[in-house]
Design an enzyme around this catalytic site. Structure first.
Site, short mmCIF file in Angstrom:
data_model
loop_
_atom_site.label_atom_id
_atom_site.label_comp_id
_atom_site.label_asym_id
_atom_site.label_seq_id
_atom_site.Cartn_x
_atom_site.Cartn_y
_atom_site.Cartn_z
N ASP A 1 0.81 -1.17 0.12
CA ASP A 1 0.01 0.00 -0.03
C ASP A 1 0.96 1.23 -0.02
OD1 ASP A 1 -2.39 1.22 0.11
OD2 ASP A 1 -2.15 1.73 2.19
N ASP B 1 -0.38 5.21 0.62
CA ASP B 1 -0.80 6.11 1.63
C ASP B 1 -0.65 5.57 2.86
OD1 ASP B 1 -1.30 8.19 -0.21
OD2 ASP B 1 -3.36 7.34 -0.51
#
Length: 273
Positions: free
Chosen positions: A11, A13
């Site tokens: 991932d 953010d």
């Protein structure tokens, strides 16, 4: 015994950066992965950007990642539309530039709020994060959904991490339409399987050595577990260690940040959890 972790789905953010600020050790983290021969694909629920936009952003942070190693929910959503709808009817989109570019690249035209108010129909309503959102955009989306137009959400994230704290995300925007219509959207991003399947495919197709690295239990970790992958939580985003250790969703590993994760992957440290 589990196969060693030799591929990561990362991932972005809350894992690699918060807002516009890269997290400490970002450049060294990718250098470590490459030196150790650990493959990776970046996969994000953020639908505001395309893969090419993320490549440019990473380059600004001093990291070279080609678009082929980046998956966004914008492009996954556009692919979903291309599989299920024809381009002879426009779509109604609440979302930022990245989502619109990805959908336009599939040949779709966009319906405007004014056209909806005048009675025009849409093939579907797509709702993602839209920082410049207006009430009129939301209201016309609700009208279409109320009248039976298929409702699609790029991802369910209620918030996203920033330098000043969690900000309302795509799920919060979708919640307005859900409240107004009573209709739940079809969700494309994590924890759904679409992005996970594509990421594993790009990593060679063998899930045994793949682990998902994320900051959110409800999407990154839950989605990885549903896909049969190992899961790694880092504490630089939304979910906390306390939530991971006491709640119903338990990751395989928990690390303070990507620097601690890199040390573990290269054998410099061990971890009990």
């Amino acid at each position: 015994m589990d196969k060693p972790i030799n591929n990561l789905i990362l991932d972005m953010d809350g894992v690699l950066w918060r807002g516009d600020t890269p997290l400490p050790g970002l450049v060294d983290f990718f250098a470590t992965l490459r030196a150790a021969g650990i493959g990776f694909v970046l996969a994000t629920n953020n639908a505001t950007k395309t893969a090419a936009m993320y490549t440019a952003r990473l380059a600004g942070f001093g990291v070279d990642v080609p678009p082929a190693q980046i998956l966004t929910s914008a492009e996954a959503t556009a692919g979903y539309l291309a599989e299920r709808f024809t381009t002879d009817q426009p779509v109604y989109v609440v979302g930022a530039q990245g989502l619109r570019e990805a959908i336009a690249a599939q040949g779709f035209r966009f319906l405007t709020p004014a056209e909806v108010r005048a009675g025009s129909a849409a093939a579907c309503v797509v709702v993602g994060l839209s920082p410049q959102l207006t009430y009129e955009e939301l209201a016309m989306a609700a009208i279409l959904v109320h009248n039976g137009t298929p409702f699609i959400g790029t991802n369910p994230d209620a918030t996203f991490p920033s330098e000043i704290g969690p900000l309302p995300g795509a799920g919060a925007i979708q919640a307005v339409i859900i409240t107004a219509t009573g209709v739940q959207p079809t969700l494309i991003g994590k924890p759904g399987p679409i992005i996970f399947r594509e990421a594993v495919k790009r990593l060679g197709g063998d899930p045994a050595g793949v682990a998902m690295v994320g900051d959110r239990l409800s999407t990154d970790i839950a989605g990885a577990q549903a896909a049969g992958l190992r899961s790694i939580l880092v504490e630089t985003g939304i979910s906390t260690r306390a939530e991971a250790e006491t709640g119903p969703i338990r990751p395989d590993y928990i690390f303070a940040d990507i620097t601690a994760l890199a040390a573990f992957l290269t054998g410099e440290t061990t971890i009990v959890h």
